[in-house]
Design a protein around this motif. Structure first.
Motif, PDB file in Angstrom:
ATOM      1  N   THR A  84       4.769  13.277   0.575  1.00  0.00           N
ATOM      2  CA  THR A  84       5.522  12.230  -0.098  1.00  0.00           C
ATOM      3  C   THR A  84       4.787  10.911   0.070  1.00  0.00           C
ATOM      4  N   ALA A  85       4.861  10.065  -0.934  1.00  0.00           N
ATOM      5  CA  ALA A  85       4.238   8.741  -0.873  1.00  0.00           C
ATOM      6  C   ALA A  85       5.258   7.737  -0.356  1.00  0.00           C
ATOM      7  N   GLN A  86       4.813   6.912   0.581  1.00  0.00           N
ATOM      8  CA  GLN A  86       5.677   5.885   1.140  1.00  0.00           C
ATOM      9  C   GLN A  86       4.957   4.546   1.091  1.00  0.00           C
ATOM     10  N   ARG A  87       5.725   3.478   0.931  1.00  0.00           N
ATOM     11  CA  ARG A  87       5.142   2.136   0.882  1.00  0.00           C
ATOM     12  C   ARG A  87       4.975   1.577   2.285  1.00  0.00           C
ATOM     13  N   GLU A  88       3.870   0.851   2.478  1.00  0.00           N
ATOM     14  CA  GLU A  88       3.611   0.153   3.731  1.00  0.00           C
ATOM     15  C   GLU A  88       3.537  -1.337   3.446  1.00  0.00           C
ATOM     16  N   PRO A  89       3.958  -2.174   4.377  1.00  0.00           N
ATOM     17  CA  PRO A  89       3.977  -3.612   4.123  1.00  0.00           C
ATOM     18  C   PRO A  89       2.586  -4.235   3.989  1.00  0.00           C
ATOM     19  N   GLN A  90       1.585  -3.683   4.667  1.00  0.00           N
ATOM     20  CA  GLN A  90       0.271  -4.305   4.581  1.00  0.00           C
ATOM     21  C   GLN A  90      -0.461  -3.870   3.326  1.00  0.00           C
TER      22      GLN A  90
ATOM     23  N   ARG B  82       0.828  -1.193   0.000  1.00  0.00           N
ATOM     24  CA  ARG B  82       0.000   0.000   0.000  1.00  0.00           C
ATOM     25  C   ARG B  82       0.873   1.258   0.000  1.00  0.00           C
ATOM     26  N   LEU B  83       0.421   2.290  -0.754  1.00  0.00           N
ATOM     27  CA  LEU B  83       1.048   3.608  -0.706  1.00  0.00           C
ATOM     28  C   LEU B  83       0.320   4.451   0.325  1.00  0.00           C
ATOM     29  N   ARG B  84       1.077   5.161   1.139  1.00  0.00           N
ATOM     30  CA  ARG B  84       0.526   6.063   2.142  1.00  0.00           C
ATOM     31  C   ARG B  84       1.193   7.416   1.954  1.00  0.00           C
ATOM     32  N   THR B  85       0.423   8.475   1.993  1.00  0.00           N
ATOM     33  CA  THR B  85       0.964   9.820   1.839  1.00  0.00           C
ATOM     34  C   THR B  85       1.317  10.391   3.204  1.00  0.00           C
ATOM     35  N   GLU B  86       2.570  10.782   3.326  1.00  0.00           N
ATOM     36  CA  GLU B  86       3.074  11.406   4.555  1.00  0.00           C
ATOM     37  C   GLU B  86       3.182  12.906   4.311  1.00  0.00           C
ATOM     38  N   GLN B  87       2.605  13.707   5.206  1.00  0.00           N
ATOM     39  CA  GLN B  87       2.640  15.155   5.068  1.00  0.00           C
ATOM     40  C   GLN B  87       3.474  15.757   6.187  1.00  0.00           C
TER      41      GLN B  87
END
Length: 99
Positions: free
Chosen positions: A53-59, A36-41
């Motif tokens: 920025t978009a970061q990958r999550e393992p789930q 999953r991509l998660r956006t970090e602000q």
């Protein structure tokens, strides 16, 4: 001093980043080994606003979570757009008074 338009523009870009990440998550929901991509602000001091920025999550992603994320990003986009419109109206009024 931070510019209102710079802050609102960074908010628009962050909302667009959130929508893009969520759309990516929905499109690849059933892909094997999907992350999953998660956006970090993060707040930015100069010129003001946020950096996303978009970061990958393992789930993997959950469809209902992504729908809520898209709705939230849409409201953030609309709110920042209203700030830009209000600034434009205020600048127009100021120029009318000064002219």
């Amino acid at each position: 001093m931070s510019s209102i338009s710079a802050i609102a523009n960074s908010g628009l870009q962050a909302a667009q980043n959130r929508l893009g990440a969520s759309a990516h998550n929905i499109a690849n929901l059933n892909t094997p080994a999907f992350q999953r991509l998660r956006t970090e602000q993060v707040a930015v001091a100069s010129p003001g606003g946020v950096m996303a920025t978009a970061q990958r999550e393992p789930q993997g992603a959950a469809l209902e979570q992504e729908v809520v994320e898209q709705m939230s990003a849409t409201y953030a986009f609309k709110a920042n757009l209203q700030v830009l419109k209000a600034e434009d109206r205020m600048m127009g009024s100021l120029l009318d008074v000064r002219a």
